[in-house]
Design a protein around this motif. Structure first.
Motif, mmCIF file in Angstrom:
data_model
loop_
_atom_site.group_PDB
_atom_site.id
_atom_site.type_symbol
_atom_site.label_atom_id
_atom_site.label_comp_id
_atom_site.label_asym_id
_atom_site.label_seq_id
_atom_site.Cartn_x
_atom_site.Cartn_y
_atom_site.Cartn_z
ATOM 1 N N THR A 132 -25.334 41.945 -2.453
ATOM 2 C CA THR A 132 -25.861 42.859 -1.434
ATOM 3 C C THR A 132 -26.927 43.772 -2.035
ATOM 4 N N ASN A 167 -30.052 41.541 -2.715
ATOM 5 C CA ASN A 167 -30.720 40.973 -1.541
ATOM 6 C C ASN A 167 -31.012 41.987 -0.446
ATOM 7 N N THR A 168 -30.504 43.201 -0.599
ATOM 8 C CA THR A 168 -30.756 44.230 0.421
ATOM 9 C C THR A 168 -31.452 45.439 -0.184
ATOM 10 N N ASN A 169 -30.738 46.183 -1.032
ATOM 11 C CA ASN A 169 -31.312 47.429 -1.568
ATOM 12 C C ASN A 169 -32.571 47.175 -2.399
#
Length: 305
Positions: free
Chosen positions: A184, A187-189
């Motif tokens: 996460t 791939n996000t932050n």
């Protein structure tokens, strides 16, 4: 026609800034523009730190992702049948203990599967091989004293199955509390930070393209008010995107999540090794006792000759 005209204007409005940024990028790569707007040193330092954090996540995930693969330590050189994988070691031991003849024992050992295939881990494979070996010894035993080696192998099989189950619990904990949050973060932050940095680069290219166009048209003459206003607008956009990217990158770097996840990884590994130690520590004196009994039996047999 009006709709087509509106679409054409939208495409033109989107394409023109993109084309200007692309042209500016090519000029810089070809060394045709040395008057590049510099980014603040603090901003560049944040970029380096985010890149390092991204590399850390990628590097560790390359290794720890194996915890999502049940068979990561399963021996590649063995072949186990459906019957081998059909029942747990505990189930087989119970069936064997109820058998009253070698034929019944063999039938119990090869009983058809009743559930999903057993896990393919090193510990489970050791358990299955040990129980099969114990059965081979018992099947060849024609009465007389207890076969201590066969008994030890059976107890070892039961212990290794427990260790294997503990390993699967470890793997599940690592997947939930380490792999999922680390993916996460990556791939996000970190992706949000990458997008923010890309927006800064686009704003800088637009600013430098506008500056270059203004100089080319003005031929070093005094810049017209509308051109100066355009440059100031691009500068404001550049500053705004830079400030936003700084905030996003600081948020990525300051979050305690990665370190918390690493602590969870260590905790899961510790719990597994602790459980494995407890299981084998309980087994060891039993095996030692069987060894002592066998040696005493061996010496007694030799003395009686």
């Amino acid at each position: 026609m009006d709709k087509l005209g509106a679409i054409g204007k939208n495409i033109s409005a989107t394409w023109t800034p993109f084309a200007a940024r692309t042209q500016q990028m090519l000029k810089e790569r070809l060394g045709q523009d040395n008057d590049k707007t510099e980014l603040p040193p603090d901003y560049l330092d944040l970029e380096k730190r985010v890149d390092a954090l991204k590399a850390v996540h990628q590097k560790l995930l390359q290794v720890t992702s194996q915890y999502a693969n049940e068979a990561y330590d399963y021996p590649a050189n063995i072949r186990e049948s459906v019957n081998d994988l059909g029942r747990t070691i505990s189930e087989k031991v119970t069936l064997l203990s109820n058998a009253s003849s070698p034929a019944e024992a063999q039938a119990a050992f090869t009983a058809p599967p009743t559930a999903k295939p057993q896990p393919k881990t090193l510990n489970h494979a050791l358990a299955r091989a040990s129980l099969a070996s114990s059965q081979l010894l018992n099947a060849s035993h024609s009465g007389g004293p207890e076969d201590h080696f066969a008994t030890a192998l059976e107890k070892y099989a039961l212990a290794e199955e427990k260790v294997g189950e503990a390993r699967l619990e470890q793997d599940d904990a690592i997947q939930q509390r380490f792999l999922a949050p680390w993916n996460t973060t990556l791939n996000t932050n970190i992706m949000f930070a990458t997008r923010a940095r890309r927006a800064v680069e686009n704003a800088r290219l637009s600013l430098d393209a506008t500056k270059g166009k203004t100089v080319a048209v003005g031929q070093q003459e005094e810049i017209a008010p509308e051109k100066r206003a355009e440059i100031e607008q691009k500068e404001d956009e550049f500053v705004g995107q830079t400030e936003e990217a700084v905030g996003v990158m600081k948020n990525v770097l300051d979050t305690p999540e990665p370190l918390r996840n690493l602590a969870d990884l260590v905790a899961a590994q510790l719990e597994f090794h602790k459980r494995a130690y407890e299981i084998l520590n309980e087994l060891a004196p039993v095996i030692d006792g069987l060894q002592v009994e066998q040696e005493a039996q061996y010496r007694k047999g030799r003395d009686g000759q």
